[in-house]
Design a protein around this motif. Structure first.
Motif, PDB file in Angstrom:
ATOM      1  N   GLY A 690      66.738  86.063 -12.800  1.00 23.31           N
ATOM      2  CA  GLY A 690      67.672  86.179 -11.688  1.00 23.31           C
ATOM      3  C   GLY A 690      68.863  87.070 -11.935  1.00 23.31           C
ATOM      4  N   ARG A 730      72.536  84.014  -3.436  1.00 25.72           N
ATOM      5  CA  ARG A 730      72.010  84.077  -4.800  1.00 25.72           C
ATOM      6  C   ARG A 730      70.957  85.177  -4.906  1.00 25.72           C
ATOM      7  NH1 ARG A 730      75.979  81.479  -7.186  1.00 25.72           N
ATOM      8  NH2 ARG A 730      76.048  79.239  -6.794  1.00 25.72           N
ATOM      9  N   LYS A 731      70.819  85.715  -6.114  1.00 28.16           N
ATOM     10  CA  LYS A 731      69.783  86.718  -6.372  1.00 28.16           C
ATOM     11  C   LYS A 731      68.589  86.030  -7.014  1.00 28.16           C
ATOM     12  CE  LYS A 731      70.669  90.973  -7.544  1.00 28.16           C
ATOM     13  NZ  LYS A 731      71.062  92.212  -8.272  1.00 28.16           N
ATOM     14  N   SER A 732      67.391  86.322  -6.516  1.00 25.67           N
ATOM     15  CA  SER A 732      66.172  85.700  -7.035  1.00 25.67           C
ATOM     16  C   SER A 732      65.697  86.422  -8.284  1.00 25.67           C
ATOM     17  CB  SER A 732      65.060  85.732  -5.979  1.00 25.67           C
ATOM     18  OG  SER A 732      64.578  87.060  -5.822  1.00 25.67           O
ATOM     19  N   GLN A 734      62.992  87.892  -8.562  1.00 23.06           N
ATOM     20  CA  GLN A 734      62.319  89.117  -8.149  1.00 23.06           C
ATOM     21  C   GLN A 734      63.291  90.225  -7.756  1.00 23.06           C
ATOM     22  OE1 GLN A 734      61.487  86.020  -6.968  1.00 23.06           O
ATOM     23  NE2 GLN A 734      59.703  85.838  -8.314  1.00 23.06           N
ATOM     24  N   TRP A 737      67.762  88.798  -2.500  1.00 19.58           N
ATOM     25  CA  TRP A 737      68.826  87.811  -2.264  1.00 19.58           C
ATOM     26  C   TRP A 737      68.323  86.719  -1.332  1.00 19.58           C
ATOM     27  CZ3 TRP A 737      73.353  88.116  -4.917  1.00 19.58           C
ATOM     28  CH2 TRP A 737      73.653  89.344  -5.539  1.00 19.58           C
ATOM     29  N   TRP A 738      68.956  85.530  -1.444  1.00 25.98           N
ATOM     30  CA  TRP A 738      68.634  84.394  -0.592  1.00 25.98           C
ATOM     31  C   TRP A 738      69.851  83.485  -0.520  1.00 25.98           C
ATOM     32  CZ3 TRP A 738      67.012  79.391  -2.964  1.00 25.98           C
ATOM     33  CH2 TRP A 738      67.197  79.378  -4.355  1.00 25.98           C
ATOM     34  N   PRO A 772      63.379  84.956  -2.161  1.00 28.35           N
ATOM     35  CA  PRO A 772      62.513  84.547  -3.271  1.00 28.35           C
ATOM     36  C   PRO A 772      61.110  84.281  -2.782  1.00 28.35           C
ATOM     37  CG  PRO A 772      63.956  82.749  -2.655  1.00 28.35           C
ATOM     38  CD  PRO A 772      64.410  83.949  -1.886  1.00 28.35           C
TER      39      PRO A 772
END
Length: 797
Positions: A690, A730-732, A734, A737-738, A772
């Motif tokens: 992440g 948040r950054k996943s 992969q 972002w989510w 994600p």
């Protein structure tokens, strides 16, 4: 009490069960002695005797694997109250050498031991071996020592010269380097290859059930072997009316492929099962230790008379067709046929193995064993020759069709397991009928064939093993190790199963060939293998082989030293000495001048030395502008990445690293304390996941921020449409972002997609930021934050 000493501990339980009471079975766990690992050549010159030492203990994930001395001490205690010691190491030269090392280390006299070997771990075979003991065959031992000597002098004497020339730690190998050369040579042939466009023609008959192809031989020559006239090919493809010139029917037989030698097994597993040779070797060894198959290191492609009789009896019971006489196959030149080909220990067992790889390999061996003794496959082959009658000049076309009429060995396997798909025969023209010569036949369609000459194919591991075997280089016990060495040392890489030389691999080959080392030539290496065979047969003495080889290598090294042609690949900018690349466990790769008095250091840029980048300590520069101190780059302890630190005592400046450069110091927007960058990690595995984040070093502040290309940015929030708490961007793992809800602990399961920095319902984002792949709920929805201990300054000593 009798004691049997085998190599592998995994055989002990099986053999102990077969022998029963009155026996104790123990294991040496492989080699107990070898030449010194570092520093000393380990060879007495003159005399050429080898100086062995016990293999030292090895640290493993589960503790420490005992060294040779500890294993010998254990075996010594176990043989104290025994009547007879049976040395039962593997039945090859290496196994014979291990038996001698055990005898010598245990202080056994000639009357104190018996040497036995068995080709399969079964009760019948083991009892037969015990009933026919012998003494150690010192010719086999000397052959193994000669191989060890030859490998040692090349590795020990040539590798330092090669490393100094190219400026990095590299290894030369008597067989390994030849294998790399084969990969380099074929790669250069491919790059130099120029395609030739040429043409052909094909016509179809009877609804496309069969085709005939234009015979271009009358229109080409030895100097111009391809048809280059497109217009001529077009005219041929437009022919529709034909006269039958000839039509014939023949029977064709196809014999089954031979049983597996070690090389053939490695090739077949690579092609048919996509298994790496190292994986195949490990799986085969376990099958042998379980008693499922016979010994796995063999050049032979034939079975014993007893085994053939068992196979024929089993096949007859299944109703499979058998040839009138048992099959024997021609072995390659120079094959050592002391053992049978690889086969199941018990023919009636068609499945064995502890895991998927072992079961797949066993099935492959079983099918090959059975098929090798069955009847030929039988085909009907119809061939028709036609001549055009509707063209200004006659064009001859030919069709050849093959139809299977009796499966024979193909009842078990559709094709040879070693044959790649692109190697299969595609010349079958279909269901070609028998036609009456002189009659007419009309084609329904035709087409122009546009063709291109093809470059040679790169080697796969399977085809490289085949090439080495064809050239007589390497032996069954070494083939898998050769493949592992050249790939793990990054001399060749594997791309879609094809072997491609790396830049280092090409440099090694070019340097060794330019230096004219004899071992880089096929004939020399092949001749050495033959001489080792002659030692094993008692037709040559150990000294007859090793002394001339050593003297020749010394002459070659002296010529290189005196020629002045071989200069370091990279020279020191100060003293013109050679630069050498080293890899520091904390600071990474760097270059150093080989002149101990020069002490010039340079940075590494993708394998090349570059001037050292100097980054001055911002704290020291601000306090004392005239005293500029260069920061040093260190590898983080117990975590990935690097960190920069000031080397001066009293200065506690530590900066984070981004792509090899120190990040400028950052301050917390709330309390102005230093803020630090960290790698986010998976809570369960501890592995990076992440991206990065930032946290305040002030324990009372507890400020966290997101990372944007090495800069801290405020964590974005928005009200949750369900519970009113904050959604947090948040950054996943992969990279997208989510937005999970911070009220997940209270049961809120809202997760939203990101659209240009704003939360949107799932599935409605414009894909500017990727959500994600799998929503994460519960405690895993929050990123794991580092503890203060994980970022404390490193020891600068």
């Amino acid at each position: 009490m009798k004691i049997m000493i085998v190599e592998s501990p995994k055989k002990v339980e099986k053999i102990q069960k077969e022998l029963g009471s009155g026996w104790k079975v123990t294991a040496s766990a492989g080699h107990i002695r070898d030449l010194p690992r570092r520093g000393d050549l380990g060879i007495n010159i003159p005399g050429f005797t080898l100086n062995y030492e016990y293999i030292p203990p090895t640290k493993t994930a589960n503790g420490t694997f005992p060294g040779g001395e500890q294993r010998v001490a254990r075996i010594n205690r176990e043989i104290q109250d025994t009547d007879t010691v049976y040395l039962a190491s593997d039945p090859d030269r290496e196994g014979e050498a291990i038996a001698w090392h055990l005898k010598d280390s245990l202080g056994l006299e000639e009357d104190d031991y018996l040497r036995i070997t068995f080709n399969a771990v079964t009760k019948k075979v083991i009892e037969a071996a015990v009933a026919n003991p012998r003494k150690i065959d010192y010719q086999l031992v000397h052959a193994q020592e000669a191989r060890r000597f030859l490998d040692r002098i090349v590795g020990f004497l040539v590798s330092p010269v090669l490393s100094n020339m190219l400026g990095m730690n590299l290894s030369a190998g008597r067989v390994q380097s030849v294998a790399v050369r084969l990969v380099v040579d074929i790669d250069r042939c491919i790059k130099a290859f120029k395609k030739t466009k040429h043409y052909g023609a094909q016509v179809s008959f009877d609804g496309g059930s069969w085709t005939a192809e234009w015979n271009t031989k009358p229109f080409v020559s030895d100097t111009s072997p391809y048809l280059l006239d497109e217009e001529l090919a077009k005219r041929a493809s437009m022919c529709r009316q034909f006269k039958i010139i000839d039509s014939s029917k023949d029977d064709a037989l196809e014999a089954p492929p031979s049983p597996f030698s070690t090389s053939l097994m490695l090739q077949a597993a690579s092609v048919s099962l996509k298994m790496d040779p190292a994986v195949t070797t490990k799986a085969a060894q376990r099958l042998f230790e379980q008693g499922a198959i016979t010994y796995i290191r063999t050049d032979s492609v034939n079975f014993s008379d007893e085994a053939i009789e068992e196979i024929r009896t089993f096949a007859n019971g299944k109703g499979w067709k058998l040839p009138e006489n048992p099959r024997r196959f021609k072995s390659k030149s120079g094959a050592q046929e002391a053992h049978e080909a690889i086969r199941p220990s018990q023919m009636e067992v068609d499945e064995a193995g502890e895991d998927k790889d072992q079961r797949a390999l066993y099935r492959l061996i079983w099918l090959r064993t059975m098929a090798s003794q069955l009847a030929d496959a039988r085909y009907t082959v119809n061939t028709v020759t036609l001549e055009s009658t509707d063209s200004a000049q006659p064009f001859e076309f030919k069709a050849r069709g093959r139809v299977l009429t009796d499966a024979g060995w193909r009842v078990l396997t559709a094709k040879d397991a070693i044959e790649d798909e692109d190697e299969s025969d595609t010349s079958n023209a279909g269901n070609v009928p028998l036609l009456t010569p002189g009659s007419n036949k009309q084609a329904e369609s035709g087409k122009l064939l546009r063709k291109e000459t093809q470059p040679p194919k790169r080697y796969t591991k399977a085809s490289l093993i085949r090439k080495l075997e064809t050239e007589g280089i390497g032996r069954p016990a070494t083939l898998s190790a050769i493949m592992t060495n050249i790939t793990e040392r990054a001399y060749v890489s594997e791309e879609k199963r094809y072997l491609v030389p790396t830049e280092i691999g090409e440099l090694i080959v070019d340097t060794l060939v330019k230096a004219e080392f004899s071992f880089m030539e096929m004939d020399f290496t092949r001749g050495m293998e033959d001489q080792l065979d002659l030692i094993a047969e008692g037709k040559l003495d150990y000294l007859d082989v090793v002394e001339p080889a050593y003297e020749q290598l010394l002459v070659e090294l002296e010529r290189i030293s005196n020629s002045g042609e071989f200069k370091p690949r990279f020279t020191c900018p100060k003293c013109q000495g050679g630069m050498r690349r080293y890899n520091h466990p904390q600071r990474g790769a760097f270059w150093c001048c080989t002149d101990s008095e020069c002490k010039t250091f340079m940075d590494d840029d993708r394998g090349k030395p570059v001037p050292r980048a100097v980054h001055h300590c911002p704290t020291c520069a601000a306090a004392t502008p005239k005293r500029e101190t260069a920061l040093r780059r260190y590898k983080r302890k117990n975590s990935s990445g690097h960190i920069w630190a000031c080397p001066l005592e009293g200065c506690d400046t530590f900066l984070d690293d981004l792509n090899g450069k120190p990040l400028p110091p950052q301050s917390c927007p709330k309390c102005n304390a230093p803020i630090r960058r960290y790698q986010k990690k998976d809570k369960d595995t501890g592995k990076p996941k992440g991206g990065h984040g930032w946290f305040c070093t002030n324990e009372d502040c507890k400020t966290f921020m997101d990372d944007d290309k090495g800069k801290p940015v405020a964590i974005k929030t928005a009200p949750c449409p369900s519970c009113g708490k904050n959604l947090v961007r948040r950054k996943s793992a992969q990279g997208g972002w989510w937005w999970p809800c911070s009220g997940f602990r209270e049961g809120c399961k809202v997760v939203m997609d990101d659209d240009n920095g704003k939360p949107v319902p799932k599935g409605s984002a414009s894909r500017s930021g990727k959500p994600p792949s799998k929503p994460v709920n519960g405690s895993k929805a929050r990123p794991q934050m580092p503890t203060k201990l994980s970022i404390r300054p490193l020891n600068k000593k």
